[in-house]
Scaffold this motif. Structure first.
Motif, PDB file in Angstrom:
ATOM      1  N   ALA A  25      53.621 -52.037 -18.061  1.00 53.33           N
ATOM      2  CA  ALA A  25      53.994 -53.402 -18.445  1.00 53.33           C
ATOM      3  C   ALA A  25      54.406 -53.854 -16.976  1.00 53.33           C
ATOM      4  N   LEU A  26      54.260 -55.042 -16.496  1.00 51.96           N
ATOM      5  CA  LEU A  26      54.493 -55.720 -15.383  1.00 51.96           C
ATOM      6  C   LEU A  26      55.767 -56.778 -15.653  1.00 51.96           C
ATOM      7  N   ILE A  27      56.735 -56.856 -14.961  1.00 51.22           N
ATOM      8  CA  ILE A  27      57.619 -57.972 -14.894  1.00 51.22           C
ATOM      9  C   ILE A  27      57.941 -58.235 -13.907  1.00 51.22           C
ATOM     10  N   ILE A  28      57.707 -59.607 -13.726  1.00 52.29           N
ATOM     11  CA  ILE A  28      57.806 -60.336 -12.314  1.00 52.29           C
ATOM     12  C   ILE A  28      59.237 -61.154 -12.115  1.00 52.29           C
ATOM     13  N   LEU A  29      59.847 -60.679 -10.925  1.00 51.50           N
ATOM     14  CA  LEU A  29      61.164 -61.210 -10.851  1.00 51.50           C
ATOM     15  C   LEU A  29      61.035 -62.532  -9.946  1.00 51.50           C
ATOM     16  N   ASN A  30      62.182 -63.195  -9.695  1.00 53.64           N
ATOM     17  CA  ASN A  30      62.239 -64.515  -8.776  1.00 53.64           C
ATOM     18  C   ASN A  30      62.527 -64.043  -7.453  1.00 53.64           C
ATOM     19  N   GLN A  31      61.604 -63.266  -6.824  1.00 54.01           N
ATOM     20  CA  GLN A  31      61.513 -62.748  -5.383  1.00 54.01           C
ATOM     21  C   GLN A  31      60.445 -62.816  -4.941  1.00 54.01           C
ATOM     22  N   PRO A  32      60.059 -63.108  -3.489  1.00 54.36           N
ATOM     23  CA  PRO A  32      58.877 -63.157  -2.916  1.00 54.36           C
ATOM     24  C   PRO A  32      57.996 -61.910  -3.035  1.00 54.36           C
ATOM     25  N   PHE A  33      56.718 -62.075  -3.096  1.00 56.54           N
ATOM     26  CA  PHE A  33      55.658 -61.055  -3.102  1.00 56.54           C
ATOM     27  C   PHE A  33      54.405 -61.509  -2.715  1.00 56.54           C
ATOM     28  N   SER A  34      53.493 -60.469  -2.176  1.00 56.14           N
ATOM     29  CA  SER A  34      52.134 -60.848  -1.706  1.00 56.14           C
ATOM     30  C   SER A  34      51.145 -60.903  -2.715  1.00 56.14           C
ATOM     31  N   LEU A  69      45.412 -65.489 -13.476  1.00 55.08           N
ATOM     32  CA  LEU A  69      46.373 -64.420 -13.970  1.00 55.08           C
ATOM     33  C   LEU A  69      47.576 -65.147 -14.851  1.00 55.08           C
ATOM     34  N   LEU A  70      47.372 -65.010 -16.163  1.00 54.80           N
ATOM     35  CA  LEU A  70      48.135 -65.707 -16.998  1.00 54.80           C
ATOM     36  C   LEU A  70      49.356 -64.602 -17.692  1.00 54.80           C
ATOM     37  N   PRO A  71      50.390 -64.868 -17.441  1.00 52.30           N
ATOM     38  CA  PRO A  71      51.182 -63.649 -18.302  1.00 52.30           C
ATOM     39  C   PRO A  71      51.257 -64.007 -19.592  1.00 52.30           C
ATOM     40  N   GLU A  72      51.606 -62.999 -20.352  1.00 50.04           N
ATOM     41  CA  GLU A  72      51.872 -62.840 -21.847  1.00 50.04           C
ATOM     42  C   GLU A  72      53.004 -63.741 -22.304  1.00 50.04           C
ATOM     43  N   LEU A  73      53.917 -63.800 -21.386  1.00 52.66           N
ATOM     44  CA  LEU A  73      55.343 -64.268 -21.493  1.00 52.66           C
ATOM     45  C   LEU A  73      55.954 -64.705 -20.558  1.00 52.66           C
ATOM     46  N   ILE A  74      56.909 -65.646 -20.582  1.00 53.50           N
ATOM     47  CA  ILE A  74      57.820 -66.098 -19.585  1.00 53.50           C
ATOM     48  C   ILE A  74      59.274 -66.231 -20.414  1.00 53.50           C
ATOM     49  N   LYS A  75      60.281 -65.472 -20.050  1.00 53.49           N
ATOM     50  CA  LYS A  75      61.472 -65.558 -20.748  1.00 53.49           C
ATOM     51  C   LYS A  75      62.771 -65.365 -19.799  1.00 53.49           C
ATOM     52  N   GLY A  76      64.009 -66.017 -20.389  1.00 59.62           N
ATOM     53  CA  GLY A  76      65.015 -65.984 -19.789  1.00 59.62           C
ATOM     54  C   GLY A  76      65.832 -67.204 -20.140  1.00 59.62           C
ATOM     55  N   ASP A  77      66.740 -67.390 -19.233  1.00 59.73           N
ATOM     56  CA  ASP A  77      67.699 -68.608 -19.699  1.00 59.73           C
ATOM     57  C   ASP A  77      67.112 -70.069 -18.926  1.00 59.73           C
ATOM     58  N   LEU A  78      66.037 -69.707 -18.450  1.00 61.76           N
ATOM     59  CA  LEU A  78      65.134 -71.077 -17.870  1.00 61.76           C
ATOM     60  C   LEU A  78      66.020 -71.770 -16.901  1.00 61.76           C
ATOM     61  N   ASP A  79      67.121 -71.413 -16.517  1.00 64.72           N
ATOM     62  CA  ASP A  79      67.787 -72.187 -15.495  1.00 64.72           C
ATOM     63  C   ASP A  79      67.021 -72.431 -14.072  1.00 64.72           C
ATOM     64  N   SER A  80      66.181 -71.547 -13.669  1.00 65.23           N
ATOM     65  CA  SER A  80      65.412 -71.271 -12.609  1.00 65.23           C
ATOM     66  C   SER A  80      63.984 -71.958 -12.648  1.00 65.23           C
ATOM     67  N   LEU A  81      63.426 -71.798 -13.820  1.00 60.19           N
ATOM     68  CA  LEU A  81      61.955 -72.417 -13.978  1.00 60.19           C
ATOM     69  C   LEU A  81      61.663 -73.813 -13.881  1.00 60.19           C
ATOM     70  N   ARG A  82      60.989 -74.300 -12.993  1.00 60.09           N
ATOM     71  CA  ARG A  82      60.796 -75.402 -12.664  1.00 60.09           C
ATOM     72  C   ARG A  82      59.840 -76.172 -13.619  1.00 60.09           C
TER      73      ARG A  82
END
Length: 249
Positions: A25-34, A69-82
């Protein structure tokens, strides 16, 4: 005691996926990546989740190709999601789940979602690949170090990856790490994070240790080198310790 075996074949993309009996499973955090790192990890994993603002990163780095590349889920407190990112992913059917629990981070919420999926489907544990978590704000990096230290009690394999490094916790005992020198760079380290001290024995490194104590007050094995003559690194540790290795560009 048995020897725990490790490898980083997920860094090579789709090719090892068919060979691996383990789901990832891949979990993508709010940090830069290539894009190259993202695509390699995406192709090596079966389930993909963005932790809150990680969806912004995914959307921005892919641009017009984001539907590929569509994720199966976006989850969190959503304070950063535009709003624009949320609107796009909802429009193409990606679930966006709000979790306002103030006692868990967005990363923890995504791991909980994976565990719910595993229980519901009756499947074995996925290996977890966390994209991000070892760069940026120091408090967030320390959280990653702490959380993976705790996760070792219930998850078998959890890795943190950035464009510069890959790292994970080696629990007390003996370990063999398969080294792919085409993917991993020269430097590596064994970091006594979250413990008072440990006793280390290693083989396969340029500077090996034999029953050597390691602690923040004493020796910390940083800037060690992988030995190009060896494809296996052996580590014996009396306490959990962080293993890190540099990635090639």
């Amino acid at each position: 005691m048995s020897i725990t075996k490790w490898d980083t074949s997920f860094l090579r993309g789709a090719e090892p996926k068919a060979r691996s009996p383990r789901k990832r499973a891949l979990i993508i955090l709010n940090q830069p990546f290539s894009i190259p790192l993202l695509k390699s990890l995406w192709a090596s994993t079966e389930w993909h989740c963005c932790a809150d603002g990680g969806a912004n990163r995914l959307s921005d780095v892919l641009g017009e190709a984001r539907r590929e590349l569509l994720p199966e889920l976006i989850k969190g407190d959503l304070d950063s999601l535009r709003d624009d990112v949320r609107g796009y992913y909802e429009s193409v059917g990606v679930p966006v789940v709000y979790d306002g629990d103030q006692y868990s981070t967005d990363l923890m919420k995504c791991v909980s979602a994976l565990e719910e999926k595993e229980r519901a489907e009756g499947t074995e544990q996925h290996d977890i690949i966390i994209l991000g978590g070892l760069s940026g704000r120091l408090d967030q990096t320390v959280h990653t170090l702490s959380y993976l230290h705790k996760l070792r009690h219930k998850r078998q394999r959890v890795f943190a990856v950035t464009d510069e490094n890959v790292g994970w916790v080696l629990d007390e005992g003996e370990h063999e790490i398969t080294i792919d020198h085409s993917v991993l760079g020269q430097t590596c380290g064994l970091l006594p994070v979250g413990i008072d001290s440990t006793v280390l024995t290693t083989r396969g490194l340029r500077w090996n240790l034999t029953e050597h104590e390691s602690s923040f007050d004493g020796l910390v094995s940083t800037s060690n080198h992988l030995d190009p003559e060896h494809d296996i690194v052996y580590v014996k540790t009396t306490k959990p310790i962080w293993w890190t290795a540099e990635l090639r560009s």
